[in-house]
Design a protein around this motif. Structure first.
Motif, PDB file in Angstrom:
ATOM      1  N   GLY A   1      -8.746   0.547   9.529  1.00  0.00           N
ATOM      2  CA  GLY A   1      -7.453  -0.121   9.575  1.00  0.00           C
ATOM      3  C   GLY A   1      -7.531  -0.926  10.923  1.00  0.00           C
ATOM      4  O   GLY A   1      -8.139  -0.702  11.854  1.00  0.00           O
TER       5      GLY A   1
ATOM      6  N   ALA B   1      -2.594  -2.049   9.936  1.00  0.00           N
ATOM      7  CA  ALA B   1      -2.423  -0.710   9.205  1.00  0.00           C
ATOM      8  C   ALA B   1      -1.301   0.140  10.039  1.00  0.00           C
ATOM      9  O   ALA B   1      -0.427   0.646   9.517  1.00  0.00           O
TER      10      ALA B   1
ATOM     11  N   ARG C   1       0.105  -3.124  -0.374  1.00  0.00           N
ATOM     12  CA  ARG C   1      -0.861  -2.819   0.764  1.00  0.00           C
ATOM     13  C   ARG C   1      -0.664  -1.878   1.747  1.00  0.00           C
ATOM     14  O   ARG C   1      -1.499  -1.190   2.141  1.00  0.00           O
TER      15      ARG C   1
ATOM     16  N   GLN D   1      -2.946   1.369   2.829  1.00  0.00           N
ATOM     17  CA  GLN D   1      -3.291   1.607   4.070  1.00  0.00           C
ATOM     18  C   GLN D   1      -2.528   2.966   4.713  1.00  0.00           C
ATOM     19  O   GLN D   1      -3.205   3.466   5.525  1.00  0.00           O
TER      20      GLN D   1
END
Length: 321
Positions: A45, A175, A253, A257
């Motif tokens: 991330g 992230a 998303r 993450q």
């Protein structure tokens, strides 16, 4: 014979402890921030460090880069920075009579984006493809980025003079977001004693290498997550989307993450499986920077971290015996 999953967890814990110890020689009194930086690293991330000037944002990013002995590029984001400064540019070579690609600052294992919100949104958007797909496309030619690849960006609060707010698409690619804050009194005194006469980074030596980090990151992806935990995580996302205080909730998303970050945290905690505590611990760092509050919540001066915590607490915790 393949080693047990417990042995592989021990490997990552050992490397993470070495990196943590190296960073702590530079950053005093911020164990939570360092832990989250490691979670971002081992979950593939990107990390956004948001705080006022002078609290060690760039120092943390540099220490992380140096501790893993990877290539590092520092990009100072300024109002006149161009997208090609980040991604690279094709230049015509008169001798060969062909165009040659000159890589930009994004071609490194760790890219330190210093004060990212001082550049225009157009320039910030040059990072979008790199952060999502680990590649850069210039003049219809795609160039892969190194593995591992991590962007550690720092930014000052948007009310600071001369800054631009990050676009939602840009924020969604980070992230985790962390804030260092001012050190406690004892840590600040220790900083003056240890670092007052020189650069603390000068003495920091790598404790691992990027090949090892890439190997361990691949192992993290295989950490077990029970279906009930995935249901719980999606429930938290739904709670942010349906909150009356929220105009834009956590994206799919964000869920992916967050799941990867939970796997990394589980391993750093010595487990080869994810539990609800991982979701709860990472919900604010993983979601708060992506969420837009409703106009009513903004007028009421609601805190986005509190809104995310309220969403977490509204979802029933699954059993994980």
């Amino acid at each position: 014979m393949e080693r047990s999953s417990a042995s592989r967890v021990d490997d990552l814990q050992t490397v993470a402890q070495d990196i943590r110890a190296a960073i702590q020689t530079v950053i005093e009194g911020k164990p939570e921030a360092i832990e989250l930086a490691l979670v971002a690293l081992f979950s593939s991330g990107h990390l956004l460090i948001e705080d006022v000037p002078g609290v060690g944002k760039t120092m943390l990013a540099k220490a992380l880069a140096r501790s893993i002995d990877g290539t590092a590029q520092r990009i100072q984001f300024t109002p006149d920075l161009l997208p090609s400064d980040i991604t690279g540019v094709s230049i015509f070579n008169a001798e060969s009579r062909s165009f040659e690609f000159k890589p930009g600052g994004v071609f490194a294992n760790v890219v330190i984006g210093d004060e990212i919100n001082r550049a225009s949104p157009k320039t910030q958007s040059a990072l979008l493809e790199a952060m999502e797909e680990h590649q850069v496309t210039v003049d219809a030619v795609t160039h892969p980025l190194p593995d591992p690849f991590m962007v550690v960006a720092t930014q000052n609060p948007i009310e600071m003079e001369g800054t631009y707010p990050l676009p939602e698409a840009q924020r969604d690619r980070f992230a985790l977001r962390i804030s260092l804050g001012y050190p406690v009194r004892a840590a600040e005194v220790a900083m003056l004693e240890h670092h007052g006469e020189g650069d603390p980074l000068a003495a920091l030596r790598p404790v691992t290498d990027v090949a090892r980090v890439a190997e361990l990151t691949a192992r993290v992806r295989g950490i077990f997550v029970h279906h009930a935990i995935k249901e719980y995580l999606v429930g938290v996302l739904d709670a942010t989307r349906n909150s009356p205080d929220v105009r834009l909730g956590g994206s799919p998303r964000a869920g992916l993450q967050l799941l990867r970050a939970c796997k990394a945290r589980a391993v750093l905690q010595g487990r080869n499986y994810v539990i609800p505590d991982d979701v709860q611990a990472l919900a604010v760092p993983a979601l708060a920077h992506r969420i837009l509050l409703s106009p009513a919540a903004q007028l009421a001066r609601r805190n986005v971290d509190e809104v995310v915590l309220a969403a977490v607490h509204s979802v029933g915790v699954p059993d994980h015996d």
